[in-house]
Design an enzyme around this catalytic site. Structure first.
Site, PDB file in Angstrom:
ATOM      1  N   ASP A  80       3.009  -4.089  -6.965  1.00 24.55           N
ATOM      2  CA  ASP A  80       3.050  -4.206  -5.512  1.00 24.55           C
ATOM      3  C   ASP A  80       3.793  -2.996  -4.954  1.00 24.55           C
ATOM      4  O   ASP A  80       4.827  -2.609  -5.485  1.00 24.55           O
ATOM      5  CB  ASP A  80       3.782  -5.504  -5.152  1.00 24.55           C
ATOM      6  CG  ASP A  80       3.893  -5.717  -3.670  1.00 24.55           C
ATOM      7  OD1 ASP A  80       5.025  -5.630  -3.153  1.00 24.55           O
ATOM      8  OD2 ASP A  80       2.874  -5.968  -3.024  1.00 24.55           O
ATOM      9  N   ASN A  88       2.345   1.916   6.872  1.00 26.39           N
ATOM     10  CA  ASN A  88       1.200   1.777   7.777  1.00 26.39           C
ATOM     11  C   ASN A  88       1.643   1.844   9.237  1.00 26.39           C
ATOM     12  O   ASN A  88       1.009   2.507  10.056  1.00 26.39           O
ATOM     13  CB  ASN A  88       0.471   0.456   7.527  1.00 26.39           C
ATOM     14  CG  ASN A  88      -0.697   0.589   6.589  1.00 26.39           C
ATOM     15  OD1 ASN A  88      -1.193   1.676   6.324  1.00 26.39           O
ATOM     16  ND2 ASN A  88      -1.145  -0.527   6.068  1.00 26.39           N
ATOM     17  N   ASP A  97      -4.258   4.087   3.695  1.00 30.57           N
ATOM     18  CA  ASP A  97      -5.441   4.096   2.823  1.00 30.57           C
ATOM     19  C   ASP A  97      -5.350   5.195   1.770  1.00 30.57           C
ATOM     20  O   ASP A  97      -5.682   4.985   0.602  1.00 30.57           O
ATOM     21  CB  ASP A  97      -6.718   4.283   3.646  1.00 30.57           C
ATOM     22  CG  ASP A  97      -7.107   3.046   4.434  1.00 30.57           C
ATOM     23  OD1 ASP A  97      -6.478   1.981   4.227  1.00 30.57           O
ATOM     24  OD2 ASP A  97      -8.039   3.151   5.251  1.00 30.57           O
ATOM     25  N   ASP A 123      -1.800  -4.327  -0.791  1.00 27.06           N
ATOM     26  CA  ASP A 123      -1.081  -3.317  -1.560  1.00 27.06           C
ATOM     27  C   ASP A 123      -0.713  -3.837  -2.954  1.00 27.06           C
ATOM     28  O   ASP A 123       0.254  -3.390  -3.550  1.00 27.06           O
ATOM     29  CB  ASP A 123       0.172  -2.874  -0.811  1.00 27.06           C
ATOM     30  CG  ASP A 123       1.208  -3.977  -0.650  1.00 27.06           C
ATOM     31  OD1 ASP A 123       0.828  -5.165  -0.698  1.00 27.06           O
ATOM     32  OD2 ASP A 123       2.397  -3.661  -0.474  1.00 27.06           O
TER      33      ASP A 123
END
Length: 147
Positions: A80, A88, A97, A123
């Site tokens: 993770d 983000n 991305d 993620d």
């Protein structure tokens, strides 16, 4: 299924591992998969070109069933990205991305043919390493991914 609440048929050994964030951009990015290589891409995550959640579930069940029959051990790692939402929110989803694609490439390059890698959530990545019973080797692989 390993992903269900009932995992009694599979013996699991817990191994906690923290993935740290990085400040530098990775040196490479994930390339585009051509239609000639994989005409049916329904089993791939469209962003990372890793196995999607459904396919990595099937692979995991198959590997664990084989492991039980053969008496071998299989390592499973859930990776993770820490603070991904902040990335983000701060730099935008396009940067997020790119980070996901680069992370996917790094994990796949390090795992290589030793196992299978999928993306199971925003993620979150999932790696299945058949016939890996050496915890020291697993730790080295995970440290390499983290670095």
């Amino acid at each position: 299924s390993f992903f269900s609440d009932d995992i009694t048929k599979h013996e699991a050994t817990s191994f906690n591992f923290s993935v740290v964030s990085y400040d530098q951009r990775p040196a490479y990015t994930v390339g585009i998969i051509s239609n000639t290589e994989f005409p049916d891409r329904s089993f791939l995550d469209p962003l990372t070109c890793l196995y999607n959640k459904r396919e990595i579930r099937k692979i995991t069940d198959s590997v664990l069933d084989k492991s039980l029959k053969c008496g071998t051990k299989t390592a499973i790692a859930i990776i993770d990205l820490d603070h991904f939402k902040e990335m983000n929110d701060t730099y935008g989803h396009l940067s997020g991305d790119k980070a996901l694609m680069n992370t996917a490439r790094i994990i796949k390059d390090i795992i290589g043919s030793r196992g299978y890698v999928g993306r199971i959530g925003g993620d979150e990545f999932f790696a299945v390493l058949p016939d890996l019973s050496d915890l020291d080797k697993l730790r080295r692989l995970l440290r390499c991914i983290r670095a």
